[in-house]
Design a protein around this motif. Sequence first.
Motif, PDB file in Angstrom:
ATOM      1  N   UNK A  17     -25.933   2.275 -17.485  1.00  0.00           N
ATOM      2  CA  UNK A  17     -27.361   1.964 -17.436  1.00  0.00           C
ATOM      3  C   UNK A  17     -27.938   2.037 -16.023  1.00  0.00           C
ATOM      4  N   UNK A  18     -27.114   1.745 -15.002  1.00  0.00           N
ATOM      5  CA  UNK A  18     -27.640   1.803 -13.631  1.00  0.00           C
ATOM      6  C   UNK A  18     -27.348   3.133 -12.928  1.00  0.00           C
ATOM      7  N   UNK A  19     -26.744   4.089 -13.641  1.00  0.00           N
ATOM      8  CA  UNK A  19     -26.550   5.431 -13.101  1.00  0.00           C
ATOM      9  C   UNK A  19     -25.280   5.654 -12.311  1.00  0.00           C
ATOM     10  N   UNK A  20     -24.423   4.645 -12.182  1.00  0.00           N
ATOM     11  CA  UNK A  20     -23.154   4.803 -11.469  1.00  0.00           C
ATOM     12  C   UNK A  20     -22.128   5.578 -12.274  1.00  0.00           C
ATOM     13  N   UNK A  21     -22.272   5.562 -13.586  1.00  0.00           N
ATOM     14  CA  UNK A  21     -21.309   6.197 -14.491  1.00  0.00           C
ATOM     15  C   UNK A  21     -22.063   7.212 -15.343  1.00  0.00           C
ATOM     16  N   UNK A  22     -21.804   8.476 -15.107  1.00  0.00           N
ATOM     17  CA  UNK A  22     -22.499   9.537 -15.833  1.00  0.00           C
ATOM     18  C   UNK A  22     -21.609  10.220 -16.863  1.00  0.00           C
ATOM     19  N   UNK A  23     -20.388   9.702 -16.996  1.00  0.00           N
ATOM     20  CA  UNK A  23     -19.425  10.252 -17.943  1.00  0.00           C
ATOM     21  C   UNK A  23     -18.819   9.110 -18.748  1.00  0.00           C
ATOM     22  N   UNK A  24     -18.700   9.304 -20.043  1.00  0.00           N
ATOM     23  CA  UNK A  24     -18.002   8.344 -20.888  1.00  0.00           C
ATOM     24  C   UNK A  24     -16.746   9.028 -21.398  1.00  0.00           C
ATOM     25  N   UNK A  25     -15.599   8.489 -21.024  1.00  0.00           N
ATOM     26  CA  UNK A  25     -14.311   9.112 -21.304  1.00  0.00           C
ATOM     27  C   UNK A  25     -13.754   8.659 -22.648  1.00  0.00           C
ATOM     28  N   UNK A  26     -13.123   9.603 -23.341  1.00  0.00           N
ATOM     29  CA  UNK A  26     -12.516   9.315 -24.638  1.00  0.00           C
ATOM     30  C   UNK A  26     -11.248  10.134 -24.820  1.00  0.00           C
ATOM     31  N   UNK A  27     -10.293   9.523 -25.509  1.00  0.00           N
ATOM     32  CA  UNK A  27      -9.055  10.241 -25.848  1.00  0.00           C
ATOM     33  C   UNK A  27      -9.305  11.210 -27.001  1.00  0.00           C
ATOM     34  N   UNK A  28     -10.241  10.848 -27.877  1.00  0.00           N
ATOM     35  CA  UNK A  28     -10.615  11.704 -29.007  1.00  0.00           C
ATOM     36  C   UNK A  28     -12.133  11.708 -29.131  1.00  0.00           C
ATOM     37  N   UNK A  29     -12.657  12.807 -29.640  1.00  0.00           N
ATOM     38  CA  UNK A  29     -14.099  12.904 -29.874  1.00  0.00           C
ATOM     39  C   UNK A  29     -14.327  13.358 -31.316  1.00  0.00           C
ATOM     40  N   UNK A  30     -15.504  13.072 -31.853  1.00  0.00           N
ATOM     41  CA  UNK A  30     -15.790  13.499 -33.225  1.00  0.00           C
ATOM     42  C   UNK A  30     -15.750  15.022 -33.363  1.00  0.00           C
TER      43      UNK A  30
END
Length: 124
Positions: A17-30
């Motif tokens: 929300x504050x822009x420090x993290x622009x990637x959300x990491x996942x082991x699996x994706x839909x």
Amino acid sequence: MVTILLAIKPEFVEKILNGQKKFEFRRRVPSANVDKIIIYATAPVKKVVGVARVREIISMSPNDLWNVTHEFAGIGRGFFDSYFWGCDVAHAYVLENVQKYKQPRELSDFGIRAAPQSFVYMDK
């Protein structure tokens, strides 16, 4: 294009929300082509707090993914390596147009009864 509600730990939600993290990491994706993520902050918050567009999903070896994303990963290398330990392929949602809701919302506002373990499809 598909919208998912994604369960994310509150400390990472705040960085998104504050822009420090622009990637959300996942082991699996839909398997579906995700273009929007509704952000659910897990316990102790337990609220839907915002929404983000997904520009793309990057999938590559964990080491290569870290090299591409580390500047705005919002996590340290040790946590990243631990999370992807044993994975040949790592994934990252590239987030943009992140919007925080003025008022956090309940899962029931979205027709969901219980928090998802990882994600839930909102439409298909």
